[in-house]
Scaffold this motif. Structure first.
Motif, mmCIF file in Angstrom:
data_model
loop_
_atom_site.group_PDB
_atom_site.id
_atom_site.type_symbol
_atom_site.label_atom_id
_atom_site.label_comp_id
_atom_site.label_asym_id
_atom_site.label_seq_id
_atom_site.Cartn_x
_atom_site.Cartn_y
_atom_site.Cartn_z
ATOM 1 N N SER A 5 0.588 12.287 -0.712
ATOM 2 C CA SER A 5 0.048 11.694 -1.936
ATOM 3 C C SER A 5 -1.163 12.472 -2.447
ATOM 4 O O SER A 5 -1.387 12.554 -3.657
ATOM 5 N N ARG B 95 5.056 7.770 -0.367
ATOM 6 C CA ARG B 95 4.082 8.848 -0.542
ATOM 7 C C ARG B 95 4.796 10.198 -0.680
ATOM 8 O O ARG B 95 4.370 11.062 -1.451
ATOM 9 N N THR C 228 5.416 5.726 4.009
ATOM 10 C CA THR C 228 5.482 7.187 4.055
ATOM 11 C C THR C 228 6.524 7.706 3.086
ATOM 12 O O THR C 228 6.322 8.738 2.425
ATOM 13 N N ALA D 293 -0.232 7.714 -6.866
ATOM 14 C CA ALA D 293 -0.645 8.429 -5.659
ATOM 15 C C ALA D 293 -2.027 7.974 -5.186
ATOM 16 O O ALA D 293 -2.271 7.832 -3.981
ATOM 17 N N GLU E 95 -1.569 15.520 3.432
ATOM 18 C CA GLU E 95 -1.125 14.195 3.010
ATOM 19 C C GLU E 95 -0.317 14.317 1.718
ATOM 20 O O GLU E 95 -0.803 14.862 0.718
ATOM 21 N N ARG F 160 0.810 -1.212 0.000
ATOM 22 C CA ARG F 160 0.000 0.000 0.000
ATOM 23 C C ARG F 160 0.853 1.275 0.000
ATOM 24 O O ARG F 160 0.314 2.365 -0.161
ATOM 25 N N GLY F 161 2.138 1.138 0.166
ATOM 26 C CA GLY F 161 2.992 2.308 0.091
ATOM 27 C C GLY F 161 3.372 2.847 1.452
ATOM 28 O O GLY F 161 2.530 3.087 2.305
ATOM 29 N N VAL G 47 -1.614 4.603 -3.416
ATOM 30 C CA VAL G 47 -1.000 4.592 -2.082
ATOM 31 C C VAL G 47 -1.670 5.565 -1.128
ATOM 32 O O VAL G 47 -1.237 5.704 0.023
ATOM 33 N N LEU G 48 -2.715 6.241 -1.585
ATOM 34 C CA LEU G 48 -3.389 7.223 -0.737
ATOM 35 C C LEU G 48 -4.044 6.533 0.459
ATOM 36 O O LEU G 48 -4.859 5.629 0.297
#
Length: 298
Positions: free
Chosen positions: A209, A149, A146, A192, A207, A143-144, A195-196
């Motif tokens: 992303s 992002r 930090t 983006a 945020e 999911r990505g 991975v948001l």
């Protein structure tokens, strides 16, 4: 995105047929929208330096450009409907045909004659992306982080700088280069979104992303508009489609755990090579469009 299923009875043929029609509609709308946006963008840039804010703002006063933007929005809606009913790789394969729609539209509406080498490039890009889409597997579990992002935010800023540098320092191959920048920006939007996280306001405003989605979307739109004002619409669109498709694919495989379908990795490599070679052909031979009245085939 995982494949959709209607339950134990298997896929619903009517649902799949509707999804296919929606994907075809999305390809037709977005491919046609690009041609209309090119008409409006070129009218707005007459007598103005390419890549300037005045040329970009002037495009919004041209009705073909505004109609094209509206068609793009409708095409995006049709794409969402298709993604709700079909696997992602099937939708991507159909959407690759938008480049062919743009090529035909440019030849008729903009009165240019594409050489045989350029038509071969269009066919290669479309076929290569279709092969890549068919060989794609399910999305990976990642999911990505930090760092990722923050990375997509940094990428969006760097690509805005790259677009400015192309406009400022290049004359040769400007259209395909700007098209590639636009495609990479739209690819950043895709990553983006992937991975948001799901924060609530006001956290979403800071945020990384989410900020990347806004910056990359605007930057990609500006780069594509400038590309259509400065050279071949077909070459710019091919480069955009390539960057928009391959950029997220590389990030997905390297950082998010995506993979090709079983035993289809060689096919994915072949599709990648065909798409890149086709885009390079269009960048080489299609940078300056010739009027149909004086153009010749090669």
């Amino acid at each position: 995105m995982p494949e959709r299923s209607t339950g134990g009875g298997g896929p619903d043929p009517a649902r799949l047929s509707f999804g296919l029609l929606a994907a075809l509609a999305a390809a037709l709308l977005t491919g046609s929208a690009t041609v209309l946006q090119a008409v409006g963008a070129r009218r707005a840039s007459a007598g103005l330096p390419p890549g300037g804010a005045a040329a970009l703002a002037g495009a919004f006063r041209q009705w073909p450009f505004l109609v094209g933007v509206g068609m793009d929005m409708l095409g995006f809606g049709a794409e969402l409907l298709a993604l709700d009913r079909l696997p992602l790789y099937e939708v991507e394969a159909v959407l690759a045909s938008a480049l062919a729609v743009t090529a035909v539209g440019a030849a008729r509406v903009l009165k240019v004659r594409l050489r045989r080498s350029e038509w071969a490039g269009v066919a290669a890009v479309c076929a290569g992306l279709c092969v890549l889409a068919v060989s794609a597997g399910r999305d990976g579990p990642g999911r990505g982080s930090t760092a990722l992002r923050l990375g997509v935010l940094l990428a969006s800023l760097l690509l805005i700088g790259a677009g400015w540098a192309v406009v400022r320092f290049t004359d040769h191959r400007r259209a395909p280069l700007l098209g590639l920048v636009a495609g990479l920006q739209f690819g950043v939007v895709g990553v983006a979104v992937r991975v948001l996280p799901d924060p609530r306001l006001p956290d979403l405003l800071i945020e990384p992303s989410a900020c990347a989605i806004a910056l990359a979307g605007l930057g990609g739109f500006a780069a594509l508009t400038w590309a259509m004002q400065t050279g071949s619409v077909t070459a710019a669109t091919a480069a955009m489609v390539l960057g928009e498709t391959l950029g997220p694919a590389v990030v997905g495989v390297l950082l998010l755990g995506d993979h090709t379908r079983h035993d289809l990795a060689p096919l994915a490599v072949l599709g990648f090579a065909a798409a890149v070679l086709g885009a390079l052909t269009l960048a080489r031979f299609g940078d300056a469009e010739q009027p149909a009245a004086s153009g010749t085939t090669a």
